[in-house]
Design a protein around this motif. Structure first.
Motif, PDB file in Angstrom:
ATOM      1  N   ASP A  61       0.819  -1.211   0.000  1.00 21.59           N
ATOM      2  CA  ASP A  61       0.000   0.000   0.000  1.00 21.59           C
ATOM      3  C   ASP A  61       0.855   1.264   0.000  1.00 21.59           C
ATOM      4  O   ASP A  61       0.656   2.175   0.804  1.00 21.59           O
ATOM      5  N   ARG A  62       1.800   1.315  -0.910  1.00 17.88           N
ATOM      6  CA  ARG A  62       2.643   2.506  -1.046  1.00 17.88           C
ATOM      7  C   ARG A  62       3.234   2.530  -2.446  1.00 17.88           C
ATOM      8  O   ARG A  62       3.916   1.598  -2.864  1.00 17.88           O
ATOM      9  N   GLY A  63       2.958   3.589  -3.170  1.00 12.81           N
ATOM     10  CA  GLY A  63       3.571   3.792  -4.470  1.00 12.81           C
ATOM     11  C   GLY A  63       3.049   2.884  -5.570  1.00 12.81           C
ATOM     12  O   GLY A  63       2.078   2.138  -5.406  1.00 12.81           O
ATOM     13  N   GLY A  64       3.716   2.973  -6.732  1.00 15.45           N
ATOM     14  CA  GLY A  64       3.332   2.179  -7.889  1.00 15.45           C
ATOM     15  C   GLY A  64       4.478   2.093  -8.885  1.00 15.45           C
ATOM     16  O   GLY A  64       5.532   2.711  -8.711  1.00 15.45           O
ATOM     17  N   LYS A  65       4.264   1.329  -9.949  1.00 10.00           N
ATOM     18  CA  LYS A  65       5.320   1.099 -10.934  1.00 10.00           C
ATOM     19  C   LYS A  65       5.180   1.967 -12.176  1.00 10.00           C
ATOM     20  O   LYS A  65       6.152   2.197 -12.887  1.00 10.00           O
ATOM     21  N   ILE A  66       3.961   2.453 -12.469  1.00  9.44           N
ATOM     22  CA  ILE A  66       3.741   3.181 -13.721  1.00  9.44           C
ATOM     23  C   ILE A  66       3.013   4.490 -13.434  1.00  9.44           C
ATOM     24  O   ILE A  66       1.942   4.498 -12.832  1.00  9.44           O
ATOM     25  N   LEU A  67       3.604   5.592 -13.868  1.00  7.35           N
ATOM     26  CA  LEU A  67       2.990   6.914 -13.768  1.00  7.35           C
ATOM     27  C   LEU A  67       2.719   7.413 -15.183  1.00  7.35           C
ATOM     28  O   LEU A  67       3.628   7.460 -16.011  1.00  7.35           O
ATOM     29  N   THR A  68       1.463   7.783 -15.458  1.00 10.01           N
ATOM     30  CA  THR A  68       1.075   8.210 -16.802  1.00 10.01           C
ATOM     31  C   THR A  68       0.372   9.555 -16.735  1.00 10.01           C
ATOM     32  O   THR A  68      -0.481   9.772 -15.871  1.00 10.01           O
ATOM     33  N   LEU A  69       0.734  10.435 -17.661  1.00  7.19           N
ATOM     34  CA  LEU A  69       0.108  11.750 -17.759  1.00  7.19           C
ATOM     35  C   LEU A  69      -0.781  11.780 -18.998  1.00  7.19           C
ATOM     36  O   LEU A  69      -0.362  11.384 -20.087  1.00  7.19           O
TER      37      LEU A  69
END
Length: 394
Positions: free
Chosen positions: A382-390
């Motif tokens: 329950d912290r963060g992620g692997k993929i950030l998309t704009l």
């Protein structure tokens, strides 16, 4: 004989046509509807922290590993140039970032749950202050929050000191750009029930980085009428030490409002689902507006709500389709698990702007100008992620 043969041929054709129609594959849901994917970031190692920020032309995010790594990435959306600074000496668990020109204000959480903060140099134009230099530090404290005070950006630092009988709340204000202390604040002591006998104040909730305590104050005794005046709604400013009161016009309305604000964690601008689960509400500047979606609210999972309220009182929100909502069950066909993104006007009218296919995934959601970002959450962590998309709505 010709008639019989024709009938057989026709039957075969009909059966073949029916078989072809039945065998046609189901339509595959489009991964993105109504938006354009601008850029995607996937770190080769570690994960992207939940905290993402921006200032219109830039986006800032942190890549960490929860052990020894914490890198702040600041990307220009126009030029794609990227600045990376090491913030591990400041914090390994950032919880907030705000860009301040060529610097970034970073708030982190310590292992014991306290907060620390620093203004970090990004440009490194001065060789004596290379990129990553902490120009000033604050904390540890219970809460560190960037607020607007008298039209200027300030940092509110809130500390508590607990004893057996009461808790003392101390607040200080600092200039965001320089770290100079602006005000020391006035202490507020509360008993176990959250009350201060001297002020006759019982605190219900806090706002503006714990610089204001809101609650109910007991009415004064009216000797002429030989009775106590009704309780009043009150707000205590810990910076100035000033207590302001106003009469309660509607006890039922005040009770509902105070219950919602007590659950808001110090926020006064937010979107929430009403307790009956039938409606969304937009809260801003002491006003509550009912949100009207241009899609059936019953199609969504209310627990999936994530929102961002803008300074002008408008908002963006995202809701995930419940694949087996009542209408889907009635037609015996599950709906695709889209995450629908809405733009909410200040009058509460919400228009769906985009759909992102999110089968079996959770997201963090935020807004930078007229664009929105999604961080695909880690599974089982329950912290963060692997993929950030704009994304940019079309």
């Amino acid at each position: 004989m010709a008639i019989v043969l024709a009938s057989v041929v026709a039957s075969v054709v009909v059966m073949a046509s029916a078989h072809v129609a039945f065998a046609q594959p189901r339509a595959v849901p489009l991964p993105v509807v109504g938006a354009t994917e601008l850029v995607k970031w996937t770190p080769p190692s570690g994960f992207i922290e939940d905290v993402v920020a921006g200032d219109g032309d830039r986006i800032a995010y942190v890549v960490a590993d929860a052990a020894a790594k914490a890198e702040l990435h600041v990307v220009s959306l126009a030029t794609k140039q990227e600045v990376v600074v090491d913030i591990a000496p400041i914090t390994l668990h950032p919880v907030a970032v705000q860009l301040v020109g060529e610097r970034a204000f970073v708030i982190g959480r310590t292992e014991d749950g306290m907060q620390i903060a620093a203004l970090v140099e990004l440009a490194g134009k001065d060789p004596r202050k290379p990129a990553g230099t902490a120009l000033y530090k604050l904390g540890p404290a219970n809460h560190i929050t960037v607020i607007a005070r008298d039209g200027k950006p300030r940092v509110a630092v809130h500390r508590t000191i607990a004893t057996k009988e009461r808790t003392r709340h101390d607040t200080q204000l600092f200039a965001l750009e320089t770290g100079r202390r602006i005000a020391a604040g006035r202490p507020l002591e509360l008993d176990a029930a959250g009350a201060n006998a001297k002020l006759a104040l019982r605190v219900n909730h806090w706002s503006e980085g714990f610089t204001r305590a809101h609650g109910v104050t007991a009415g004064a005794w009216d000797r002429k009428e030989n009775q106590r005046a009704p309780d009043a709604e009150a707000s205590y400013d810990l910076v100035t030490g000033k207590l302001t009161r106003r009469p309660v016009a509607d006890l039922f309305e005040q009770k509902r409002r105070f219950d919602a604000l007590a659950d808001a964690g110090g926020r006064t601008s937010f979107v929430r689902t009403k307790p009956d689960g039938r409606e969304l509400q937009l809260w801003h500047a002491n006003k509550v507006v009912a949100i009207t979606l241009d899609q059936p609210f019953a199609s969504y999972d209310p627990k999936s709500l994530i929102a961002s309220v803008q300074p002008d009182g408008s908002a963006w929100l995202a809701l995930k389709i419940d694949p087996v909502h009542p209408d889907a069950v009635a037609r015996k066909k599950a709906d695709p698990e889209y995450l629908d993104v809405f733009r909410v006007a200040i009058d509460g009218k919400a228009v769906r702007k985009a759909r992102i296919l999110a089968t079996g995934t959770r997201h963090r959601f935020g807004v930078i100008g007229d664009r929105f970002w999604l961080l695909e959450r880690n599974a089982g962590f329950d912290r963060g992620g692997k993929i950030l998309t704009l994304y940019a709505p079309q």
